[in-house]
Design an enzyme around this catalytic site. Structure first.
Site, mmCIF file in Angstrom:
data_model
loop_
_atom_site.group_PDB
_atom_site.id
_atom_site.type_symbol
_atom_site.label_atom_id
_atom_site.label_comp_id
_atom_site.label_asym_id
_atom_site.label_seq_id
_atom_site.Cartn_x
_atom_site.Cartn_y
_atom_site.Cartn_z
ATOM 1 N N ARG A 46 -14.505 20.247 22.304
ATOM 2 C CA ARG A 46 -15.197 19.112 22.775
ATOM 3 C C ARG A 46 -14.501 18.132 23.853
ATOM 4 O O ARG A 46 -13.353 17.908 23.580
ATOM 5 C CB ARG A 46 -15.554 18.079 21.505
ATOM 6 N N GLU A 47 -15.214 17.655 24.566
ATOM 7 C CA GLU A 47 -14.722 16.814 25.867
ATOM 8 C C GLU A 47 -14.998 15.382 25.011
ATOM 9 O O GLU A 47 -16.116 15.052 24.617
ATOM 10 C CB GLU A 47 -15.497 16.930 27.216
ATOM 11 N N PRO A 129 -19.621 7.906 18.628
ATOM 12 C CA PRO A 129 -18.496 8.739 18.104
ATOM 13 C C PRO A 129 -18.902 10.201 18.369
ATOM 14 O O PRO A 129 -17.915 11.160 18.169
ATOM 15 C CB PRO A 129 -18.679 8.513 16.496
ATOM 16 N N GLY A 130 -20.214 10.608 18.926
ATOM 17 C CA GLY A 130 -20.140 12.098 19.178
ATOM 18 C C GLY A 130 -19.328 12.382 20.659
ATOM 19 O O GLY A 130 -19.123 13.555 20.803
ATOM 20 N N GLU A 157 -10.770 -7.460 39.647
ATOM 21 C CA GLU A 157 -11.593 -6.611 38.921
ATOM 22 C C GLU A 157 -12.894 -6.281 39.547
ATOM 23 O O GLU A 157 -13.895 -5.777 38.598
ATOM 24 C CB GLU A 157 -11.294 -6.871 37.509
#
Length: 204
Positions: A46-47, A129-130, A157
């Site tokens: 998973r990336e 979370p995936g 920024e």
């Protein structure tokens, strides 16, 4: 309250490599994990978009019953095909040596020019979370909204932030009209809707 793992839920890291490093970082993970039917999964790749830990604060004036919301350009919303400006809470990444409370107070000054006098924790979540490691710890922050509003942010920024004090009833109506599609802001406003009477009694 933290997530309580089930006894059979375990993961084993095989390897982590950095696949991309720019303004943000993407890492590739290889791992195995236990299966509910027993045994281990095959190797999973998973990336993961590694964003870090963030803290957010919804500034709230319990006397005026107003919240402070901010609005700025968001590249992720643009890439998703949505309007890239939306109403949000104040938020920022936790730097080394800082606590979530430190960041909430610092960002409130930098992004909205408001001072937070008290903080109430609203929870900590994994935002996606995936695919993303970013977590966010959120607070309700007591402030005085008299005179609040304008354009703020750090030039270093490239921040161009519109700040507005909004009556809570209007902020809640914005939720109903889907004018607020930032996940942290939605959760914060819903939390305040549930706890508003208790907060006002506590902070009066």
């Amino acid at each position: 309250m933290a997530i309580v793992p089930l006894p059979t839920e375990k993961a084993e890291l095989i390897e982590r490599t950095v696949a991309f490093r720019g303004y943000f970082r993407v890492a590739q993970y290889r791992f195995r994990h236990t299966l509910y039917q027993g045994g281990l999964s095959g190797e999973v790749k998973r990336e993961v978009f590694e964003r870090g830990e963030a803290a957010a604060v919804l500034p709230y004036d319990p006397v005026r019953d107003e919240v402070v919301l901010i609005r700025q350009f968001r590249a992720g919303s643009y890439a998703a095909g949505r309007h890239p400006w939306g109403w949000e809470t104040v938020a920022g990444i936790i730097e080394e040596g800082e606590s979530p409370e430190d960041v909430a107070r610092r960002e409130a000054v930098e992004e909205a020019a408001v001072t937070i006098t008290d903080l109430l924790p609203m929870g900590s979540v994994v935002l996606s979370p995936g695919a993303c490691s970013e977590t966010c710890t959120s607070f309700l922050g007591r402030t005085d909204t008299k005179g609040v509003g304008g354009i703020f942010g750090l030039e270093s920024e490239n921040e161009d932030i519109l700040v507005k004090a909004v009556p809570f009833v209007e902020a809640r109506a914005m939720l109903e009209r889907n004018e607020c599609d930032n996940a942290v802001a939605v959760m914060a406003l819903q939390w305040l809707a549930l706890h508003r009477d208790d907060v006002r009694n506590r902070w009066r």
